[in-house]
Design a protein around this motif. Sequence first.
Motif, short mmCIF file in Angstrom:
data_model
loop_
_atom_site.label_atom_id
_atom_site.label_comp_id
_atom_site.label_asym_id
_atom_site.label_seq_id
_atom_site.Cartn_x
_atom_site.Cartn_y
_atom_site.Cartn_z
N SER A 206 26.69 27.87 71.30
CA SER A 206 27.39 27.20 70.21
C SER A 206 27.10 25.72 70.07
O SER A 206 27.71 25.05 69.25
CB SER A 206 28.91 27.37 70.39
N ALA A 207 26.18 25.17 70.87
CA ALA A 207 26.03 23.72 70.92
C ALA A 207 25.76 23.11 69.56
O ALA A 207 26.41 22.14 69.16
CB ALA A 207 24.91 23.34 71.90
N SER A 208 24.81 23.65 68.84
CA SER A 208 24.44 23.06 67.55
C SER A 208 25.57 23.18 66.54
O SER A 208 25.91 22.21 65.85
CB SER A 208 23.19 23.76 67.00
N GLU A 209 26.19 24.36 66.46
CA GLU A 209 27.27 24.58 65.50
C GLU A 209 28.45 23.65 65.78
O GLU A 209 29.02 23.06 64.85
CB GLU A 209 27.73 26.03 65.54
N LEU A 210 28.80 23.50 67.06
CA LEU A 210 29.96 22.68 67.39
C LEU A 210 29.66 21.19 67.23
O LEU A 210 30.55 20.41 66.91
CB LEU A 210 30.44 22.98 68.81
N ALA A 211 28.42 20.80 67.48
CA ALA A 211 28.05 19.41 67.21
C ALA A 211 28.24 19.11 65.72
O ALA A 211 28.75 18.05 65.35
CB ALA A 211 26.61 19.15 67.63
N ASP A 212 27.86 20.06 64.87
CA ASP A 212 28.06 19.88 63.43
C ASP A 212 29.54 19.83 63.07
O ASP A 212 29.96 19.05 62.21
CB ASP A 212 27.40 21.03 62.66
N LEU A 213 30.35 20.64 63.76
CA LEU A 213 31.78 20.65 63.49
C LEU A 213 32.43 19.33 63.91
O LEU A 213 33.29 18.81 63.20
CB LEU A 213 32.45 21.82 64.22
N LEU A 214 32.02 18.80 65.04
CA LEU A 214 32.62 17.54 65.46
C LEU A 214 32.15 16.40 64.57
O LEU A 214 32.91 15.48 64.27
CB LEU A 214 32.33 17.22 66.92
N LYS A 215 30.90 16.46 64.13
CA LYS A 215 30.44 15.47 63.17
C LYS A 215 31.30 15.52 61.91
O LYS A 215 31.71 14.48 61.37
CB LYS A 215 28.98 15.72 62.81
N ALA A 216 31.61 16.73 61.44
CA ALA A 216 32.48 16.88 60.28
C ALA A 216 33.87 16.34 60.56
O ALA A 216 34.50 15.70 59.71
CB ALA A 216 32.54 18.35 59.85
N THR A 217 34.37 16.59 61.77
CA THR A 217 35.68 16.06 62.16
C THR A 217 35.67 14.53 62.14
O THR A 217 36.63 13.89 61.72
CB THR A 217 36.06 16.56 63.56
N ALA A 218 34.56 13.95 62.61
CA ALA A 218 34.44 12.50 62.61
C ALA A 218 34.41 11.94 61.19
O ALA A 218 35.00 10.90 60.91
CB ALA A 218 33.17 12.09 63.36
N VAL A 219 33.71 12.65 60.29
CA VAL A 219 33.71 12.24 58.88
C VAL A 219 35.13 12.28 58.33
O VAL A 219 35.56 11.38 57.61
CB VAL A 219 32.78 13.16 58.06
N TYR A 220 35.87 13.33 58.68
CA TYR A 220 37.26 13.45 58.24
C TYR A 220 38.09 12.27 58.77
O TYR A 220 38.92 11.72 58.05
CB TYR A 220 37.83 14.78 58.73
N ALA A 221 37.84 11.89 60.03
CA ALA A 221 38.60 10.79 60.63
C ALA A 221 38.27 9.45 59.98
O ALA A 221 39.13 8.57 59.92
CB ALA A 221 38.32 10.72 62.14
N GLY A 235 25.36 20.07 51.41
CA GLY A 235 24.80 21.20 52.13
C GLY A 235 25.11 21.25 53.61
O GLY A 235 24.50 22.04 54.35
N ASP A 236 26.06 20.44 54.08
CA ASP A 236 26.39 20.42 55.50
C ASP A 236 27.26 21.62 55.88
O ASP A 236 28.38 21.78 55.37
CB ASP A 236 27.13 19.12 55.85
N GLY A 237 26.77 22.47 56.79
CA GLY A 237 27.49 23.67 57.18
C GLY A 237 28.75 23.39 57.98
O GLY A 237 29.75 24.09 57.86
N GLY A 238 28.71 22.35 58.83
CA GLY A 238 29.89 22.00 59.61
C GLY A 238 31.04 21.56 58.73
O GLY A 238 32.19 21.94 58.96
N ALA A 239 30.73 20.77 57.70
CA ALA A 239 31.76 20.33 56.77
C ALA A 239 32.35 21.50 56.02
O ALA A 239 33.57 21.59 55.82
CB ALA A 239 31.18 19.31 55.79
N ALA A 240 31.49 22.44 55.60
CA ALA A 240 31.97 23.61 54.87
C ALA A 240 32.90 24.45 55.74
O ALA A 240 33.96 24.92 55.28
CB ALA A 240 30.79 24.45 54.39
N LYS A 241 32.53 24.64 57.00
CA LYS A 241 33.36 25.46 57.88
C LYS A 241 34.69 24.77 58.19
O LYS A 241 35.73 25.41 58.20
CB LYS A 241 32.62 25.74 59.19
N LEU A 242 34.64 23.45 58.42
CA LEU A 242 35.88 22.73 58.70
C LEU A 242 36.82 22.78 57.50
O LEU A 242 38.02 23.02 57.65
CB LEU A 242 35.57 21.30 59.09
#
Length: 247
Positions: A206-221, A235-242
Amino acid sequence: MADERKIETTRSRAPAGTGDGKPPAASARSEIAAFLGAARQTRDLAQAGRLVIALDATMSRQPTWDRACTIQAEMFTAAGKVGELAMQLVYFRGFGECAASKWVSDARALAGLMTRIDCRGGQTQIRKVLRHAIDETKRRKVQALVYIGDCVEEDVDALCARAGELGLLGVPAFVFQEGRDGHAETAFREIARLTGGAHFRFDASSASELADLLKATAVYATGGRGELEKLMRGGDGGAAKLLSHLR
């Protein structure tokens, strides 16, 4: 209770032992002590978004700790690439040990500290983490809490009470669960629900997917839901999932 409201934020020295009974190298001790004792950046973070990142470093995570450190380091690195963001690392382990770093903008420093933390036997202290996030946001707004762990050994109703308080303050908890413990998943999902956050599971793949999710979390913050939606439209998948998990 008085001890519930306390979290160690000014440790003058690092822990004296490691999970295998051997003392840590002097350099590791000094780096942890230095990190916990002083901020590692010079620029003013007063206007930055604030993100608390909390780790379970109890012995249950020992078998997969090295792998998890790699994943979590990638998550920190991704978070550090986003805007004006202040991050604080919190971890717990052993007998009542719960420590928090200063607020920093250097994600590499957080990742470096994490790799020097060893796991120790002890019960989870998630209630302290939630209490700490509440206290921090009462001092100055925290935009989000990220929690990374694998089990829950505390009264779930008590955790939910703290999560509800955090939710009333508008601080979502994004809970990243290692493994598939059913009891932990139930508790983590409820904490996420009560705070308006989200729950995710991770493993070695899950490393790549979760890195994208935390990046999205940081954008949210840093920029809120609006900036997260802009990232998704790009087109960011992490942002879409979050976003799919946010209310």
